[in-house]
Every structure is written in C-alpha cells, then in structure tokens.
Design a protein around this motif. Structure first.
Motif, PDB file in Angstrom:
ATOM      1  N   THR A  48       0.873  -1.171   0.000  1.00  0.00           N
ATOM      2  CA  THR A  48       0.000   0.000   0.000  1.00  0.00           C
ATOM      3  C   THR A  48       0.906   1.214   0.000  1.00  0.00           C
ATOM      4  N   CYS A  49       0.587   2.188  -0.860  1.00  0.00           N
ATOM      5  CA  CYS A  49       1.452   3.358  -0.959  1.00  0.00           C
ATOM      6  C   CYS A  49       0.641   4.646  -0.924  1.00  0.00           C
ATOM      7  N   LEU A  50       1.379   5.739  -0.716  1.00  0.00           N
ATOM      8  CA  LEU A  50       0.753   7.046  -0.650  1.00  0.00           C
ATOM      9  C   LEU A  50       1.666   8.055  -1.319  1.00  0.00           C
ATOM     10  N   GLU A  51       1.103   8.816  -2.253  1.00  0.00           N
ATOM     11  CA  GLU A  51       1.819   9.950  -2.810  1.00  0.00           C
ATOM     12  C   GLU A  51       1.250  11.198  -2.171  1.00  0.00           C
ATOM     13  N   LEU A  52       2.138  11.976  -1.586  1.00  0.00           N
ATOM     14  CA  LEU A  52       1.751  13.248  -1.007  1.00  0.00           C
ATOM     15  C   LEU A  52       1.907  14.321  -2.071  1.00  0.00           C
ATOM     16  N   GLY A  53       0.802  14.968  -2.433  1.00  0.00           N
ATOM     17  CA  GLY A  53       0.845  16.056  -3.402  1.00  0.00           C
ATOM     18  C   GLY A  53       0.994  15.626  -4.842  1.00  0.00           C
ATOM     19  N   PRO A  54       0.061  14.835  -5.376  1.00  0.00           N
ATOM     20  CA  PRO A  54       0.172  14.435  -6.787  1.00  0.00           C
ATOM     21  C   PRO A  54      -0.009  15.597  -7.761  1.00  0.00           C
ATOM     22  N   GLY A  55      -0.630  16.687  -7.330  1.00  0.00           N
ATOM     23  CA  GLY A  55      -0.738  17.870  -8.176  1.00  0.00           C
ATOM     24  C   GLY A  55      -1.634  17.676  -9.382  1.00  0.00           C
ATOM     25  N   ALA A 145       8.860  17.288  -4.874  1.00  0.00           N
ATOM     26  CA  ALA A 145       8.752  18.758  -4.885  1.00  0.00           C
ATOM     27  C   ALA A 145       7.442  19.215  -4.241  1.00  0.00           C
ATOM     28  N   VAL A 146       7.151  18.644  -3.053  1.00  0.00           N
ATOM     29  CA  VAL A 146       5.923  18.967  -2.330  1.00  0.00           C
ATOM     30  C   VAL A 146       6.216  19.506  -0.933  1.00  0.00           C
ATOM     31  N   LEU A 147       7.090  18.856  -0.210  1.00  0.00           N
ATOM     32  CA  LEU A 147       7.305  19.209   1.198  1.00  0.00           C
ATOM     33  C   LEU A 147       7.719  20.663   1.389  1.00  0.00           C
ATOM     34  N   GLU A 148       8.406  21.232   0.404  1.00  0.00           N
ATOM     35  CA  GLU A 148       8.818  22.634   0.528  1.00  0.00           C
ATOM     36  C   GLU A 148       7.628  23.591   0.431  1.00  0.00           C
ATOM     37  N   HIS A 149       6.459  23.075   0.034  1.00  0.00           N
ATOM     38  CA  HIS A 149       5.263  23.908  -0.075  1.00  0.00           C
ATOM     39  C   HIS A 149       4.335  23.786   1.138  1.00  0.00           C
ATOM     40  N   VAL A 150       4.637  22.863   2.030  1.00  0.00           N
ATOM     41  CA  VAL A 150       3.823  22.706   3.238  1.00  0.00           C
ATOM     42  C   VAL A 150       4.113  23.880   4.157  1.00  0.00           C
ATOM     43  N   ARG A 151       3.068  24.522   4.619  1.00  0.00           N
ATOM     44  CA  ARG A 151       3.241  25.678   5.507  1.00  0.00           C
ATOM     45  C   ARG A 151       3.945  25.254   6.791  1.00  0.00           C
ATOM     46  N   ARG A 152       4.811  26.116   7.252  1.00  0.00           N
ATOM     47  CA  ARG A 152       5.616  25.826   8.442  1.00  0.00           C
ATOM     48  C   ARG A 152       4.739  25.393   9.622  1.00  0.00           C
ATOM     49  N   ARG A 153       3.611  26.066   9.814  1.00  0.00           N
ATOM     50  CA  ARG A 153       2.747  25.741  10.956  1.00  0.00           C
ATOM     51  C   ARG A 153       2.120  24.348  10.826  1.00  0.00           C
ATOM     52  N   ASP A 154       2.040  23.813   9.600  1.00  0.00           N
ATOM     53  CA  ASP A 154       1.446  22.498   9.361  1.00  0.00           C
ATOM     54  C   ASP A 154       2.476  21.379   9.226  1.00  0.00           C
ATOM     55  N   PHE A 155       3.735  21.751   9.042  1.00  0.00           N
ATOM     56  CA  PHE A 155       4.749  20.749   8.700  1.00  0.00           C
ATOM     57  C   PHE A 155       4.857  19.642   9.756  1.00  0.00           C
ATOM     58  N   PRO A 168       5.142  -0.416  10.379  1.00  0.00           N
ATOM     59  CA  PRO A 168       6.513  -0.702  10.820  1.00  0.00           C
ATOM     60  C   PRO A 168       7.327  -1.336   9.677  1.00  0.00           C
ATOM     61  N   GLY A 169       8.511  -0.820   9.456  1.00  0.00           N
ATOM     62  CA  GLY A 169       9.360  -1.314   8.367  1.00  0.00           C
ATOM     63  C   GLY A 169       9.123  -0.623   7.037  1.00  0.00           C
ATOM     64  N   SER A 170       8.183   0.311   6.996  1.00  0.00           N
ATOM     65  CA  SER A 170       7.902   1.015   5.744  1.00  0.00           C
ATOM     66  C   SER A 170       9.034   1.982   5.437  1.00  0.00           C
ATOM     67  N   LEU A 171       9.060   2.448   4.192  1.00  0.00           N
ATOM     68  CA  LEU A 171      10.082   3.387   3.757  1.00  0.00           C
ATOM     69  C   LEU A 171       9.440   4.547   3.008  1.00  0.00           C
ATOM     70  N   SER A 172      10.178   5.645   2.931  1.00  0.00           N
ATOM     71  CA  SER A 172       9.711   6.833   2.218  1.00  0.00           C
ATOM     72  C   SER A 172      10.792   7.335   1.284  1.00  0.00           C
ATOM     73  N   SER A 173      10.359   8.069   0.262  1.00  0.00           N
ATOM     74  CA  SER A 173      11.275   8.742  -0.666  1.00  0.00           C
ATOM     75  C   SER A 173      10.686  10.116  -0.945  1.00  0.00           C
ATOM     76  N   HIS A 174      11.470  11.152  -0.686  1.00  0.00           N
ATOM     77  CA  HIS A 174      10.992  12.513  -0.872  1.00  0.00           C
ATOM     78  C   HIS A 174      12.056  13.333  -1.573  1.00  0.00           C
ATOM     79  N   VAL A 175      11.651  14.097  -2.572  1.00  0.00           N
ATOM     80  CA  VAL A 175      12.525  15.062  -3.218  1.00  0.00           C
ATOM     81  C   VAL A 175      12.024  16.432  -2.805  1.00  0.00           C
ATOM     82  N   VAL A 176      12.919  17.233  -2.263  1.00  0.00           N
ATOM     83  CA  VAL A 176      12.592  18.595  -1.861  1.00  0.00           C
ATOM     84  C   VAL A 176      13.338  19.535  -2.801  1.00  0.00           C
ATOM     85  N   ASP A 177      12.599  20.359  -3.517  1.00  0.00           N
ATOM     86  CA  ASP A 177      13.172  21.290  -4.490  1.00  0.00           C
ATOM     87  C   ASP A 177      13.268  22.666  -3.863  1.00  0.00           C
ATOM     88  N   LEU A 178      14.491  23.072  -3.523  1.00  0.00           N
ATOM     89  CA  LEU A 178      14.679  24.358  -2.849  1.00  0.00           C
ATOM     90  C   LEU A 178      15.097  25.466  -3.813  1.00  0.00           C
TER      91      LEU A 178
END
Length: 179
Positions: A48-55, A145-155, A168-178
C-alpha cells in the motif's frame, strides 16, 4: 503570484491560463519520476502506498498498479488533477512501452473509473485526509517537490501523520526542491 493565489479563482482557471501549474512534467514523463521513487524503496509486493501532493496528474496511480500496489492513496490539498482520460491513456501506453502491464482503461468513462481500475483513492483535504487514514497501513510514502510547499505551521502535523500511517518497516522517498 502571491496576490493572485489569494483571489477566489478555481485552480483549473489558473492552469488554463498557464499560471499555477503544479508540475513541470507531462503525465507520461511523470512515470519516470514515480519509478525513481519506487526504485529507491522497492516495497515488497503487494504493498500500500501514498503519494503526497500528486498535483496536476494522478499518473502515479497507474504506475503503482503496474508495480503491484494493492492500494494507492493520492493526497493533496485540493482537487487539481487532470480529468482528461487521454492523459491516463498516454500514461498506460508509456508503461506498456517500458514493458509494464498497465491497468486496462478502455472501458473507463471518467477519472473515478481510472482510479478504481488502479485500486487508488484520491483525497483532496490535505492534513484532514491524512488524519482519516488507518494507522500503520502504508508501506511506501513518497513526494516530489511537495514538502517545501507545506506551511511551516502544518509541517510538524503532516510529518506526524505520515509517521502514524506508516507501517513498521515502511520506507519513504521525498525530493525537496529548494530552487
């Protein structure tokens, strides 16, 4: 753009005008982006997977279905996804050209049919959507290129929810575009 973003204009209008597009990739090109995240983690099938911010595109639902996902959650802060079925037929064709068994979309009448065939759920209430997901239920979480758009108060709350829903044992992959 900061001033325009405050106006009560639907996203689809801004997109048609070429303003506020969420992705620099076309849907078929996004296949490579999703594969890069998947290859970093390689979850055990079925997963089972989740994409945060598919846009602008829900192309990752097709990719994950082709890779063996039993469920894909696509979580965003609004309904921004392209509803043109030709977009998703193009993604399926790209997957087949790369040797993957893409979900069959010939009978799909709308985006909801596409999502059903991919065993995917599109949730558009941001943090509230994450809060409704079952704890310890997701094996693989990614964002591009999503996490950099999350508001600081919500992060902190977003990260806490991602941790809560991660099995437990799950993994994540995130690209942050600064840039």
């Amino acid at each position: 753009k900061i001033v325009l973003a405050r106006l009560p204009v639907p996203h689809r209008v801004w997109k048609r005008l070429g303003i506020f597009e969420h992705s620099e990739f076309s849907a078929p090109d996004y296949v490579q982006v999703v594969l890069r995240h998947y290859n970093m983690v390689r979850p055990i099938v079925p997963f089972t997977c989740l994409e945060l911010g598919p846009g602008d595109t829900l192309a990752s639902a097709l990719v994950m279905a082709a890779l063996g996902a039993e469920r894909t959650y696509l979580v965003d802060v609004g309904e921004f996804a392209d509803r043109d079925l030709a977009t998703y037929h193009g993604v399926a064709q790209t997957l087949r050209q790369r040797g993957f068994e893409a979900p069959e979309l010939l009978e799909a009448r709308n985006l909801e049919d596409v999502l059903d065939r991919c065993r995917a759920v599109y949730l558009t209430e941001g943090l509230a959507s994450l809060q409704r997901l079952t704890s310890a239920s997701v094996d693989f979480i990614w964002s591009h290129a999503v996490l950099e758009h999350v508001r600081r108060r919500d992060f902190g709350d977003v990260v806490a929810e991602l941790h809560r829903i991660a099995r437990p044992g799950s993994l994540s992959s995130h690209v942050v575009d600064l840039e």
